[in-house]
Design an enzyme around this catalytic site. Structure first.
Site: not given
Ligand code: G3P
Ligand code: CA
Length: 306
Positions: A25, A52, A54, A67, A149
């Site tokens: 993450h 991941e 964003d 993010h 994302e």
């Molecule tokens: O994408 C999964 C998770 O990361 C969603 O929450 O706010 O950390 O992007 P966030």
């Molecule tokens: Ca995310």
């Protein structure tokens, strides 16, 4: 005979465990500032299955790894460009060119993690992130996937920066072209996922993210999940939603959807769990999720190996 049966069971259980995935993450963000190339590299070295980023767009339409749609939580934009905030007091990435964003220092969001005023990090482009992961896939011989994302596509579209088409063209250029590609495309908004699947013909694996907000409740019924399955391959719920209603996993599986909850954090352990391993065990083995997002990918990788 008994020994052969035991061996078959062990092999079957191991194969099942192998299918479960670890999603780093924001990279290995428990150790290195989130969404930096260093954080992604560390996650790769830790053996994570997916990494991941964003992604948001700059004013000159470059995807960057961030993010938030604004910059002040994880960079020094307030010091470098003090006059560039909007009326709401925020510095939006969409108001800055990539060249300007590259002048910023990136830092960790959480104060209890990597010291915010130490060392030197940059905001990476999505292209840099992909090239790093693919380069490491080549040099290590171990293939990690990417799990991007799209952040707030509606907001971007309303601000003259549609994301979906440009995003698909970019990943296609790096070989992420079909259902077998080692990528999951995730979004909290359903419309962009539907647009990519139905209008733009993407067959890339897609994940419908879900939060605790009321708007997501209809998606969690049997009928709602059947609708989600028309344009997504899985769901990414807040982990608290599964703690509250573990049957979500069963219903999603019955709809043919994978389940990848977010976010397990060793340094923010819910009081109901006695240890991080205890929480990992609850999600992977008791609730039966197919993968999970964690800021500590090394610990999840080690757990699955055991
Ligand atoms: O994408 C999964 C998770 O990361 C969603 O929450 O706010 O950390 O992007 P966030
Ligand atoms: Ca995310």
């Amino acid at each position: 005979m008994f020994a052969r049966i035991c061996l078959a069971v062990i092999v079957a259980v191991s194969a099942q465990a192998q299918l479960k995935i670890v999603i780093a993450h924001r990279g290995a963000s428990g150790y290195v500032p989130e969404h930096t190339l260093e954080s992604y590299a560390m996650a790769h070295a830790m053996g994570t299955d997916f990494i991941e980023p964003d992604v948001v767009l700059t004013k000159d339409k470059v995807f960057i790894c961030l993010h938030d749609i604004h910059l002040e939580m994880t960079t020094d934009v307030e010091q470098v460009f003090p006059d560039r905030k909007r009326a709401d007091g925020k510095w939006y990435a969409a108001d800055f060119t990539l060249a300007e964003i590259k002048q910023l220092h990136a830092h960790e969001r959480l104060k209890n993690r990597f010291p915010q005023d130490k060392s030197s990090f940059q905001v990476p482009t999505f292209t840099e992130m992909i090239e790093l992961v693919q380069g490491l896939n080549k040099t290590t011989g171990r293939e990690a996937g990417i799990y991007p994302e799209l952040k707030e596509p509606k907001w971007h579209r309303d601000n003259g920066l549609p994301m979906e088409e440009a995003f698909l063209a970019l990943v296609k250029g790096y070989g992420y072209t079909d259902a077998k590609s080692k990528i999951f495309v995730q979004c909290f908004e359903a419309e962009p996922l539907k647009r990519m699947r139905n209008d733009l013909g993407s067959t890339l694996p897609q994940i419908q993210l879900m939060g605790n907000e009321k708007e997501f409740a209809p998606m969690l019924t049997k009928e709602g999940l059947a609708e989600v399955a028309k344009y997504a391959n899985g769901i990414g719920p807040d982990k608290g939603m599964i703690d509250k209603d573990p049957e979500i996993v069963k219903r999603a599986h019955e709809a043919g959807l994978q389940v990848h909850p977010y976010t397990l954090r060793k340094d923010s352990l819910p009081s109901k769990y006695s240890s991080f391993d205890n929480e990992l065990n609850q999600f992977y083995n008791v609730y039966g999720v197919d993968g999970l997002f964690t800021d500590f990918p090394d610990l999840a990788v080690a757990f699955l190996k055991r």
